[in-house]
Design a protein around this motif. Sequence first.
Motif, PDB file in Angstrom:
ATOM      1  N   GLU A 132       0.704  -1.184   0.013  1.00 44.92           N
ATOM      2  CA  GLU A 132      -0.159   0.055   0.074  1.00 44.92           C
ATOM      3  C   GLU A 132       0.799   1.323  -0.086  1.00 44.92           C
ATOM      4  O   GLU A 132       0.743   2.208  -0.524  1.00 44.92           O
ATOM      5  CB  GLU A 132      -0.868  -0.088   1.481  1.00 44.92           C
ATOM      6  CG  GLU A 132      -2.023  -0.971   1.084  1.00 44.92           C
ATOM      7  CD  GLU A 132      -2.767  -1.018   2.246  1.00 44.92           C
ATOM      8  OE1 GLU A 132      -2.534  -0.602   3.361  1.00 44.92           O
ATOM      9  OE2 GLU A 132      -3.698  -1.835   2.501  1.00 44.92           O
ATOM     10  N   ASN A 133       1.781   1.251   0.873  1.00 43.29           N
ATOM     11  CA  ASN A 133       2.898   2.347   0.701  1.00 43.29           C
ATOM     12  C   ASN A 133       3.631   2.657  -0.482  1.00 43.29           C
ATOM     13  O   ASN A 133       3.744   3.754  -0.912  1.00 43.29           O
ATOM     14  CB  ASN A 133       3.834   2.358   2.128  1.00 43.29           C
ATOM     15  CG  ASN A 133       3.171   2.385   3.401  1.00 43.29           C
ATOM     16  OD1 ASN A 133       2.145   3.001   3.459  1.00 43.29           O
ATOM     17  ND2 ASN A 133       3.790   1.584   4.543  1.00 43.29           N
TER      18      ASN A 133
ATOM     19  N   SER B 159       6.479   2.288 -13.180  1.00 38.50           N
ATOM     20  CA  SER B 159       6.591   0.844 -12.675  1.00 38.50           C
ATOM     21  C   SER B 159       7.729   0.773 -11.724  1.00 38.50           C
ATOM     22  O   SER B 159       9.012   1.148 -11.965  1.00 38.50           O
ATOM     23  CB  SER B 159       6.914   0.041 -13.853  1.00 38.50           C
ATOM     24  OG  SER B 159       5.825  -0.172 -14.906  1.00 38.50           O
ATOM     25  N   TYR B 160       7.253   0.237 -10.599  1.00 40.51           N
ATOM     26  CA  TYR B 160       8.622   0.006  -9.643  1.00 40.51           C
ATOM     27  C   TYR B 160       8.599  -1.481  -9.335  1.00 40.51           C
ATOM     28  O   TYR B 160       7.394  -2.090  -8.888  1.00 40.51           O
ATOM     29  CB  TYR B 160       7.877   0.796  -8.334  1.00 40.51           C
ATOM     30  CG  TYR B 160       8.968   0.913  -7.194  1.00 40.51           C
ATOM     31  CD1 TYR B 160       9.994   1.482  -7.143  1.00 40.51           C
ATOM     32  CD2 TYR B 160       8.736  -0.056  -6.080  1.00 40.51           C
ATOM     33  CE1 TYR B 160      11.139   1.555  -6.384  1.00 40.51           C
ATOM     34  CE2 TYR B 160       9.803   0.013  -5.049  1.00 40.51           C
ATOM     35  CZ  TYR B 160      10.836   0.797  -5.292  1.00 40.51           C
ATOM     36  OH  TYR B 160      11.686   0.880  -3.966  1.00 40.51           O
TER      37      TYR B 160
ATOM     38  N   VAL C 121       2.641   9.132  -5.952  1.00 32.80           N
ATOM     39  CA  VAL C 121       2.759  10.610  -5.857  1.00 32.80           C
ATOM     40  C   VAL C 121       4.208  10.814  -6.799  1.00 32.80           C
ATOM     41  O   VAL C 121       4.193  11.650  -7.411  1.00 32.80           O
ATOM     42  CB  VAL C 121       3.508  10.739  -4.358  1.00 32.80           C
ATOM     43  CG1 VAL C 121       4.076  12.141  -4.157  1.00 32.80           C
ATOM     44  CG2 VAL C 121       2.267  10.631  -3.440  1.00 32.80           C
ATOM     45  N   LEU C 122       5.051   9.642  -7.019  1.00 31.43           N
ATOM     46  CA  LEU C 122       6.133   9.832  -7.736  1.00 31.43           C
ATOM     47  C   LEU C 122       5.680   9.828  -9.303  1.00 31.43           C
ATOM     48  O   LEU C 122       6.164  10.697 -10.004  1.00 31.43           O
ATOM     49  CB  LEU C 122       6.744   8.583  -7.811  1.00 31.43           C
ATOM     50  CG  LEU C 122       8.357   8.359  -8.395  1.00 31.43           C
ATOM     51  CD1 LEU C 122       9.238   9.541  -7.932  1.00 31.43           C
ATOM     52  CD2 LEU C 122       8.980   7.228  -8.264  1.00 31.43           C
ATOM     53  N   ALA C 123       4.777   9.186  -9.656  1.00 30.19           N
ATOM     54  CA  ALA C 123       4.060   9.418 -10.919  1.00 30.19           C
ATOM     55  C   ALA C 123       3.414  10.631 -11.406  1.00 30.19           C
ATOM     56  O   ALA C 123       3.684  11.275 -12.364  1.00 30.19           O
ATOM     57  CB  ALA C 123       2.803   8.204 -11.046  1.00 30.19           C
ATOM     58  N   ASP C 124       2.814  11.253 -10.202  1.00 32.88           N
ATOM     59  CA  ASP C 124       2.221  12.608 -10.424  1.00 32.88           C
ATOM     60  C   ASP C 124       3.462  13.465 -10.852  1.00 32.88           C
ATOM     61  O   ASP C 124       3.277  14.506 -11.700  1.00 32.88           O
ATOM     62  CB  ASP C 124       1.679  13.150  -9.419  1.00 32.88           C
ATOM     63  CG  ASP C 124       0.138  12.478  -9.124  1.00 32.88           C
ATOM     64  OD1 ASP C 124      -0.257  11.973 -10.133  1.00 32.88           O
ATOM     65  OD2 ASP C 124      -0.193  12.368  -7.989  1.00 32.88           O
ATOM     66  N   LYS C 125       4.692  13.566 -10.187  1.00 31.46           N
ATOM     67  CA  LYS C 125       5.650  14.226 -10.249  1.00 31.46           C
ATOM     68  C   LYS C 125       6.357  13.955 -11.596  1.00 31.46           C
ATOM     69  O   LYS C 125       6.855  14.776 -12.199  1.00 31.46           O
ATOM     70  CB  LYS C 125       6.716  13.948  -9.156  1.00 31.46           C
ATOM     71  CG  LYS C 125       8.029  15.108  -9.206  1.00 31.46           C
ATOM     72  CD  LYS C 125       9.110  14.654  -8.007  1.00 31.46           C
ATOM     73  CE  LYS C 125      10.312  15.450  -8.055  1.00 31.46           C
ATOM     74  NZ  LYS C 125      11.001  15.268  -9.533  1.00 31.46           N
TER      75      LYS C 125
ATOM     76  N   ASN D 136       3.234   5.560  -2.725  1.00 33.54           N
ATOM     77  CA  ASN D 136       4.538   6.377  -3.242  1.00 33.54           C
ATOM     78  C   ASN D 136       4.721   6.841  -4.620  1.00 33.54           C
ATOM     79  O   ASN D 136       5.068   7.698  -5.007  1.00 33.54           O
ATOM     80  CB  ASN D 136       5.603   5.700  -2.417  1.00 33.54           C
ATOM     81  CG  ASN D 136       5.827   5.953  -0.993  1.00 33.54           C
ATOM     82  OD1 ASN D 136       5.089   6.875  -0.567  1.00 33.54           O
ATOM     83  ND2 ASN D 136       6.357   5.050  -0.183  1.00 33.54           N
ATOM     84  N   ILE D 137       4.320   5.689  -5.312  1.00 31.76           N
ATOM     85  CA  ILE D 137       4.652   5.497  -6.666  1.00 31.76           C
ATOM     86  C   ILE D 137       3.751   6.397  -7.390  1.00 31.76           C
ATOM     87  O   ILE D 137       3.689   7.216  -8.433  1.00 31.76           O
ATOM     88  CB  ILE D 137       4.358   4.105  -7.464  1.00 31.76           C
ATOM     89  CG1 ILE D 137       5.522   2.939  -6.749  1.00 31.76           C
ATOM     90  CG2 ILE D 137       4.262   3.881  -8.633  1.00 31.76           C
ATOM     91  CD1 ILE D 137       5.179   1.683  -6.919  1.00 31.76           C
TER      92      ILE D 137
END
Length: 686
Positions: free
Chosen positions: A36-37, A291-292, A44-48, A41-42
């Motif tokens: 979930e975290n 993708s992470y 938020v990172l994807a938005d950036k 986080n992904i």
Amino acid sequence: MNIKQKLALGTSIITLFSLGVILTLISYVIYKNAKENALENISVLADKISLDVEDYLSAPLNEAFLLKQMLQEPNLLDRDRIFRILNVMTASNESILGTYVVFEPNAFDGKDTNYRNTNYHDNSGRLIPYSVKSNGKIIIEPVVGFDLPESDFYQLPKKNKKVELIPPFDYKVDGKEVTMISLVYPVIRNQNFLGIAGADLSLETIRTYLHNLKILDGAVKITLVASNGYVLFNGLHPDKKDVQWEDKEDMYVNLAMSSKQRQSYSDSDYFHVSLPIQLVENTAPWALRVSYPQEKITNEIQFIFWIALGLGVTGILFSTLANVIIFRKLVDSRLQTLIAFTKDAANGNLSKEINDTQKDEIGNLVEAVVAMIESIRHILSVAQTSGSELTETSKFMENTIIELSDLAQSQAASSEEASATVEELNASSETINANVVQAVDNSKSIHNSLHAIQTLVQNITTEVESFGKIAVLANQKAEEGRNMAGFTSKAIEEIQEKSLAITEFSEVISNISEKTSLLALNAAIEAARAGESGRGFAVVAEEISKLASQAAESVSQINTLSEEALHSIQNGGTQVTKLIDLLREIIKEVSVIFEKAREIVPLIQDQKTRTDQIYVEIEEITSLVESIQQSTEEQKRATFELSNMTINISNGSQILSEQSETMSANSIRMTGISSKISEVLLKFNL
């Protein structure tokens, strides 16, 4: 394996199982929270990343907007100035491949004829310059192929009159094929389409930029797909040659574009976030997938798991050692004392004693064993004194069993004779019962037949009476029909007289029409003599002649119809006369039928009375036969029960005889056993 080893093994297994369950639950909770975290986080990172990509791609493309704004102002630029501005814009941003304008014929300054076949113009003089980078320098060449139907970079803005973001397409730059994207603005002045202004980015530049984005040390993989499904960059498979995105690889990429909503999901290797990005307002969105790798999370979970496992194994070893020490002190020594005591008792030495003052489970076990030994001592002492009595009782039982066996054999012989007699009686009862059942069936059949005859006679009586009533009604209706036929005959005669009168009247009208025709002819002759003044009178005479002709035709038709009607009326009179004669005969026949029906009714009623008497007598016979049947069935059941009783007595006597023999043998064995018990009891030291 002794009890200490079993206890240690069982404790270890239970502890390991509990530890495994706990570690599994902990791992699941950690994995769930980490997943979930990670997805959060992904996201938020994807938005950036999407903002960075949008800025990178849209910033150079905004040059096309500035160019469009300048071109929409009338008389602001001339052709040479446009060439210089295009070169400046192309050089202003290193990611721009080129900028261009394409105008409709005479739409720029109305002077296209002055520039035919000159540089950056076509053979009609249209302004179509393209400032583009090639081999490290900026060149200007004319835009080609824009008038083709498949050239979306020109045809779409011209058709829709709005900004268009053209997905990757191939275009020749300085003689070489280059894959590029293009942002195109329509140049509109006073609601009229003048041309386009656009800026290009090469696919190679976009892929280089996305490949050089090393986020989280390169662990994050970026994929960019255009609105038409063209793959600009696939971070998971950068060397893959496919240029069109397939749903079988990841269906959520196209879903993000079509729904214009973020899609968060995972597969066996990666966590993914696919989101739509809109480089320019009012254009179709593209899709950006971030993708992470899941192994980044699973490595952390494995590290925590091995630490927990090591601590758990250490705890198990410590717990097992403590259990061994405690078991040896509190359980093992006391059990050894108890085992020695029970071995002495097993060897026949019941005189020893054991003491355990601790009030726990082993203390309770010691007390129970001591109580058991005391009970055994008492039993053995009683057994020693009762051995001789058991021997004498066994001998007496043996004699009694022999007498009982003889009596049982005699009873079995008597039971067999009684059983044979009962079987003969049972056979006779079955024969009687079968005959009675047949008689009952016959009586019931006769009873049912008579009941059917009763019903039939009743129905015949009802039908005959009903038929009589119908005959009376038929007679009445026939008489009424005869009277109506008489009235009809008189009416037909009157119609005949009227028809003759009509014929005579038609002859009168015919004579009048002939005279009218002659009069019209004379009037026409006189009008001809009068000349011009008699012309109007001639028209009237002609009309009168026509009316006379029509009257003559109508009279002829009336005569024809009157003759046909008279003939039909005569036929009708003949048929009515025949009908009257036929009705007279029907009335006579119906009267005869009515008399016959009245004679049949008394005979049927007499038959019904006799059938009722027979029906009552048959009912009495059926009741008597059924009573006999019930009696024979009861006798059959009683005989069957008596037969079973004699068989059971015979079998019981046989079994009793056999059991007597068995008991005699057992009593002999019991005598021998009692002797052996006495010998064994002498070995115990009480």
